[in-house]
Every structure is written in C-alpha cells, then in structure tokens.
Design an enzyme around this catalytic site. Structure first.
Site, PDB file in Angstrom:
ATOM      1  N   HIS A 108      -1.623  -3.540  -4.841  1.00  0.00           N
ATOM      2  CA  HIS A 108      -0.825  -3.529  -3.603  1.00  0.00           C
ATOM      3  C   HIS A 108      -0.318  -4.931  -3.237  1.00  0.00           C
ATOM      4  O   HIS A 108       0.734  -5.059  -2.614  1.00  0.00           O
ATOM      5  CB  HIS A 108      -1.578  -2.878  -2.434  1.00  0.00           C
ATOM      6  CG  HIS A 108      -2.563  -3.778  -1.737  1.00  0.00           C
ATOM      7  ND1 HIS A 108      -3.838  -4.001  -2.202  1.00  0.00           N
ATOM      8  CD2 HIS A 108      -2.456  -4.507  -0.589  1.00  0.00           C
ATOM      9  CE1 HIS A 108      -4.476  -4.814  -1.371  1.00  0.00           C
ATOM     10  NE2 HIS A 108      -3.658  -5.145  -0.383  1.00  0.00           N
ATOM     11  N   LYS A 128       0.831  -1.217   0.000  1.00  0.00           N
ATOM     12  CA  LYS A 128       0.000   0.000   0.000  1.00  0.00           C
ATOM     13  C   LYS A 128       0.864   1.265   0.000  1.00  0.00           C
ATOM     14  O   LYS A 128       0.387   2.349  -0.320  1.00  0.00           O
ATOM     15  CB  LYS A 128      -0.938   0.018   1.213  1.00  0.00           C
ATOM     16  CG  LYS A 128      -2.173  -0.865   1.045  1.00  0.00           C
ATOM     17  CD  LYS A 128      -3.104  -0.733   2.239  1.00  0.00           C
ATOM     18  CE  LYS A 128      -4.346  -1.592   2.085  1.00  0.00           C
ATOM     19  NZ  LYS A 128      -5.184  -1.533   3.316  1.00  0.00           N
TER      20      LYS A 128
HETATM   21  P1  C2E Z   1      -8.647  -2.991   4.029  1.00  0.00           P
HETATM   22  O1  C2E Z   1      -9.460  -1.816   4.371  1.00  0.00           O
HETATM   23  O2  C2E Z   1      -7.555  -3.342   5.002  1.00  0.00           O
HETATM   24  O3  C2E Z   1      -9.592  -4.207   3.839  1.00  0.00           O
HETATM   25  C1  C2E Z   1      -9.110  -5.525   3.741  1.00  0.00           C
HETATM   26  C2  C2E Z   1     -10.168  -6.446   3.240  1.00  0.00           C
HETATM   27  O4  C2E Z   1     -11.267  -6.503   4.149  1.00  0.00           O
HETATM   28  C3  C2E Z   1     -10.804  -6.010   1.929  1.00  0.00           C
HETATM   29  O5  C2E Z   1     -10.022  -6.428   0.834  1.00  0.00           O
HETATM   30  C4  C2E Z   1     -12.127  -6.782   1.963  1.00  0.00           C
HETATM   31  O6  C2E Z   1     -11.925  -8.135   1.644  1.00  0.00           O
HETATM   32  C5  C2E Z   1     -12.478  -6.712   3.429  1.00  0.00           C
HETATM   33  N1  C2E Z   1     -13.383  -5.571   3.657  1.00  0.00           N
HETATM   34  C6  C2E Z   1     -13.084  -4.381   4.181  1.00  0.00           C
HETATM   35  N2  C2E Z   1     -14.174  -3.613   4.259  1.00  0.00           N
HETATM   36  C7  C2E Z   1     -15.193  -4.323   3.746  1.00  0.00           C
HETATM   37  C8  C2E Z   1     -16.589  -4.068   3.562  1.00  0.00           C
HETATM   38  O7  C2E Z   1     -17.106  -2.973   3.875  1.00  0.00           O
HETATM   39  N3  C2E Z   1     -17.316  -5.063   3.022  1.00  0.00           N
HETATM   40  C9  C2E Z   1     -16.783  -6.243   2.678  1.00  0.00           C
HETATM   41  N4  C2E Z   1     -17.576  -7.174   2.155  1.00  0.00           N
HETATM   42  N5  C2E Z   1     -15.457  -6.516   2.843  1.00  0.00           N
HETATM   43  C10 C2E Z   1     -14.682  -5.562   3.371  1.00  0.00           C
HETATM   44  P2  C2E Z   1     -10.222  -5.722  -0.557  1.00  0.00           P
HETATM   45  O8  C2E Z   1     -11.682  -5.570  -0.859  1.00  0.00           O
HETATM   46  O9  C2E Z   1      -9.415  -6.446  -1.554  1.00  0.00           O
HETATM   47  O10 C2E Z   1      -9.638  -4.291  -0.343  1.00  0.00           O
HETATM   48  C11 C2E Z   1      -8.255  -4.100  -0.204  1.00  0.00           C
HETATM   49  C12 C2E Z   1      -7.978  -2.716   0.259  1.00  0.00           C
HETATM   50  O11 C2E Z   1      -8.481  -1.807  -0.718  1.00  0.00           O
HETATM   51  C13 C2E Z   1      -8.672  -2.329   1.550  1.00  0.00           C
HETATM   52  O12 C2E Z   1      -7.936  -2.770   2.635  1.00  0.00           O
HETATM   53  C14 C2E Z   1      -8.715  -0.822   1.398  1.00  0.00           C
HETATM   54  O13 C2E Z   1      -7.468  -0.241   1.715  1.00  0.00           O
HETATM   55  C15 C2E Z   1      -8.941  -0.628  -0.074  1.00  0.00           C
HETATM   56  N6  C2E Z   1     -10.380  -0.474  -0.366  1.00  0.00           N
HETATM   57  C16 C2E Z   1     -11.256  -1.449  -0.645  1.00  0.00           C
HETATM   58  N7  C2E Z   1     -12.461  -0.902  -0.915  1.00  0.00           N
HETATM   59  C17 C2E Z   1     -12.337   0.430  -0.780  1.00  0.00           C
HETATM   60  C18 C2E Z   1     -13.244   1.538  -0.919  1.00  0.00           C
HETATM   61  O14 C2E Z   1     -14.413   1.408  -1.228  1.00  0.00           O
HETATM   62  N8  C2E Z   1     -12.734   2.793  -0.701  1.00  0.00           N
HETATM   63  C19 C2E Z   1     -11.441   2.977  -0.364  1.00  0.00           C
HETATM   64  N9  C2E Z   1     -11.024   4.218  -0.146  1.00  0.00           N
HETATM   65  N10 C2E Z   1     -10.567   1.956  -0.224  1.00  0.00           N
HETATM   66  C20 C2E Z   1     -11.007   0.705  -0.424  1.00  0.00           C
HETATM   67 FE    FE Z   2      -4.505  -6.003   1.479  1.00  0.00          FE
HETATM   68 FE    FE Z   3      -4.823  -5.287   6.381  1.00  0.00          FE
END
Ligand code: C2E
Ligand code: FE
Ligand code: FE
Ligand code: SIN
Ligand code: SIN
Ligand code: SIN
Length: 402
Positions: free
Chosen positions: A270, A245
C-alpha cells in the site's frame, strides 16, 4: 510623466500586483497603487459577483488626514445604468467626469451624494474604469475620485485614460490569478480529502482517523518550528498516507485476525501503491502526499518498508506521519485489534525511540501530550462520524476514548 515613465511604472505595478497571493491584500495594493499613479484623493474597488458588483475596498486620503473613522461597510450594486460603477461594468467602457455636481454629459446614472453628505466630503472629478480580463469578462470596477493638483481637486486629464485602462488590465490578470489559485487549491484539497476518506472508510468505519492525523502532524511540525508553508502542506498531505490501501483486496484489508506472511506482503504494497498514485504531478500538495505515502512505514532503524530508509534519510514529513499514524492506530480499534489504553500507547512510542521512530519527534510528542490529547478528543470517533467542526457535540462533553 512622459510615456516611458508611465510604461515603466505600469510594469512595476503589474509585477507588484502579480506577487500578491491573497485577495484582500491584493485589493488594498490595487487601491494604493492607483491613488499613487493618478494623484487621486480617493479610490474604491468593486469586484464582480455574478450579476452584481461588490464594493470591496476603499481609501480616501482627505478623510484619513482628518482621521475620520475609516471603517467602510461592503455593499452590492446591480450591474445596470443606475450607478456609475454599474454603468461602467455594463458597458465595459471608461467614464471620465470633470465635476459630478455640474454635469454636461448625457450619461444615464445620477450621482449618489449620500456618501459626501454623510462624511462631509466634496467629490468632484471621477475616472471610473472597468476591470476586464483577456476573455472580455468584467471582473470589477476601479473608481478614482478627485485628481489632486497643488492641493486642489481637478478633472482627471484625458491623457490618464489609457494608462489607467492599462493598469486595470494588470489588475485583471492579478485578480484572475489569485482567484484561480484559490479555487485550484480549494478544489485540490477537497478532492484529496474526499479520496482519502473513501479509502479510509473501508477499514475504519467512523473515520476521523485522517482528520486526527492532519492535526497531529500539523501540531508536531508547529512544535518543531517548521514554517507555515510546511505546516500547511503536512496538514493537507498527511491524510494521503494510506491512499494506497484502495488497491488492497478486502480479504486482506478487512481480515479480522492476524495476516499471514503472504497477506502481509500484499498489505505492505500500500505504501508504494499510494506513491505511484500520487507522484509525478506539478502540485506541491500531491508531491508531499506521494512522499508521505511512500515513507510512512519506514523505520528510523532502517527495518521499515518499502525502501528500508534509515534515520534522517527518511523525509521529515514521513517521520512525522509514521509517528502520528501509529500513535493513532494504537489508540483506535482495528478489525484486527482492540484500542490500546493511552499508557500502553505512550510506553510503545517511548520504547520505539530510535528504533521505529525519530527520537526527537517522540520527545516532542510526549512533552506536549496535552495538545495531542485535546486533538484526539476534538476529533474522537464517537458521536462524530461527519465533519468534526460542524458537530453540535462540544469537545467538553465528548466521551474520552479510554
Ligand atoms: P493501520 O491499522 O492503520 O496501522 C498503522 C500502523 O500502526 C501499523 O503499520 C503498525 O506500525 C502500527 N500498529 C497498528 N496496530 C498495531 C499493533 O497492534 N501492534 C503494534 N506493535 N503496532 C501496531 P503496519 O504494521 O505496517 O501495518 C500497516 C497496515 O496493515 C495497518 O494499518 C493495517 O491496515 C494492516 N495490518 C497490519 N497488521 C494487520 C493484521 O494483523 N490484520 C489485518 N487485518 N491488518 C493488518
Ligand atoms: Fe499505512
Ligand atoms: Fe493510517
Ligand atoms: C499554519 O499556518 O500553520 C498552516 C495552516 C493550516 O493549514 O492549518
Ligand atoms: C500488527 O501486525 O498487529 C501490527 C504490526 C506490528 O505489530 O508491528
Ligand atoms: C525540514 O526541516 O523541513 C527538513 C529537515 C529534516 O529533515 O529534519
């Protein structure tokens, strides 16, 4: 013992010592082998700490037979000519004394008889050798007392001088290795931890997230019965999962709302970015970090990223980190979402058995939820932005997350 036996035994001792990775055990081994090798009745080992010698380990066979309390306290001596050990360290040469109470030598130190007086022992002969590494640095001193022959203490034979110096050389190598490995492991851990924290604080202000991930992953590994080396590696390597990241622009990483498809593509790099940063080293720790960075967004059903690995093709450490990362991400607030209540997090994990996650790991998590909640409380974000274990707020009065 003829020359060849001596050489043979020295080689064997050197190998035995080089196999030891923990300092206290190494010190004990050195003393045991030295007693054995020289027929000494007692041996003490001093380890250098800057300009002092620290008395670190001792055995005395006569006192052990009397079952005298074998506890010893460590103490430090200055490296100077007032003590025999200090003298040997200072001058880097061996001292051989036939009888410490009847000396005819001109050595400057006085024999300290306080130990003999206190425990009722009669020290007589001594062979004291410096432990010197290949750079000529003194690492410590090995002190042998009372060469035993037919149950009597005699002078150490002059012929033992060289072999014992050779033994001390083996000790120096083993000591150097243990200390270097320790320092390397510690500095690797420290470096990695700081790097991960730096990466994490960008999108997670009160980042205890990576600490929780460590403990969660360690706990899951432990509950599965994984061995100590795997547990330790996963503990130290799981915080590296989102290191990539660092390469994601703020506009994407810190965007308050939902990501566009395009932003999502950028965001998803990332995982591979982290792998590229960490892969290709000789370090088992960084190798596992690389694997975890690359595989922590793979999904059990094969629809994850970046490689669409499926099921058991995803390495265990990746499957473990995937589950604990989401478990923690969902229960924590993010710029793009509020924290979910615990029931909803548990429902999600259960629902995703065999889809997002390894079902067995989900079962282990749910069945042992108390363990994970205890970790979550211990390393909660509130109050506790710094080192969790140094916090003056005890877990019992920390506010639960929900
Ligand atoms: P993170 O915030 O550390 O989230 C890690 C993982 O937790 C996400 O991987 C997803 O599998 C799960 N997760 C987190 N929040 C939610 C949620 O509200 N609903 C569901 N169903 N799962 C959730 P993922 O999706 O591959 O995302 C990787 C990273 O991408 C996230 O790490 C975050 O940094 C970013 N990201 C993902 N979605 C968004 C978004 O809508 N807005 C922003 N600003 N960043 C996002
Ligand atoms: Fe991750
Ligand atoms: Fe994490
Ligand atoms: C273990 O013994 O489980 C590994 C120690 C750790 O790193 O927590
Ligand atoms: C999010 O986009 O909020 C997290 C990813 C997901 O919902 O699977
Ligand atoms: C392991 O136990 O270390 C790997 C086995 C697995 O991938 O489940």
């Amino acid at each position: 013992m003829d020359q060849q036996d001596i050489a043979q035994r020295l080689v064997e001792i050197g190998i035995a010592l080089s196999e030891e990775r923990q300092l206290p055990k190494l010190l004990a081994k050195v003393v045991d082998h030295s007693l054995n090798f020289t027929n000494a009745d007692a041996a003490s080992l001093y380890v250098r700490d800057r300009d002092e010698l620290e008395f670190r380990f001792t055995r005395n066979l006569t006192l052990e037979k009397r079952s005298t309390d074998n506890q010893f306290t460590t103490f430090k001596l200055p490296i100077d000519s007032r003590s025999v050990a200090g003298y040997v360290a200072l001058n880097k040469h061996t001292v051989l004394i036939p009888d410490v109470y009847n000396r005819h030598d001109s050595l400057p130190f006085k024999f300290d008889d306080s130990f003999d007086k206190r425990v009722g022992y009669r020290s007589q002969s001594m062979l004291v050798v410096p432990i010197i590494d290949n750079l000529g640095q003194v690492l410590g001193v090995l002190q042998l007392i009372n060469h035993m022959h037919n149950g009597e203490a005699e002078a150490f034979p002059e012929e033992l001088r060289r072999p014992v110096e050779a033994l001390a050389g083996q000790v120096a190598i083993a000591l150097r290795n243990v200390v270097l490995v320790d320092q390397l492991a510690l500095s690797q851990r420290e470096t990695v931890y700081r790097l991960c924290r730096a990466a994490e604080t960008r999108d997670n202000e009160t980042g205890n997230h990576i600490k929780r991930i460590s403990y969660f992953a360690h706990k899951l590994a432990e509950l599965r019965g994984e061995d100590a080396s795997f547990r330790e590696l996963v503990f130290d390597a799981s915080p590296m999962h989102d290191l990539g990241k660092i390469g994601i622009p703020d506009a994407v990483l810190l965007k308050p709302g939902r990501l566009t498809d395009n932003e999502r593509v950028i965001m998803n790099t990332h995982a591979q970015l982290g792998y590229d940063m960490l892969a290709g080293s000789d370090s088992a720790l960084l190798e596992m970090g690389a694997t975890i960075a690359q595989t922590h967004h793979e999904r059990w059903d094969g629809t994850g990223y970046p490689q669409q690995l499926q099921g058991m093709r995803i390495p265990l450490e990746g499957r473990i980190t995937a589950l604990v990362d989401v478990f923690d991400a969902l229960s924590s607030p993010r710029v793009y979402k509020p924290a979910w209540p615990l029931e909803k997090v548990i429902d999600y994990c259960t629902e995703q058995r065999g889809q997002h996650f390894d079902g067995e790991l989900v079962d282990t998590l749910i069945e042992n939820m108390d363990d994970f909640l205890a970790i979550r409380e211990e390393y909660a974000d509130e109050f506790d932005e710094d080192e969790g274990e140094h916090s003056i707020i005890t877990p019992a009065i920390k506010k639960p997350l929900n």
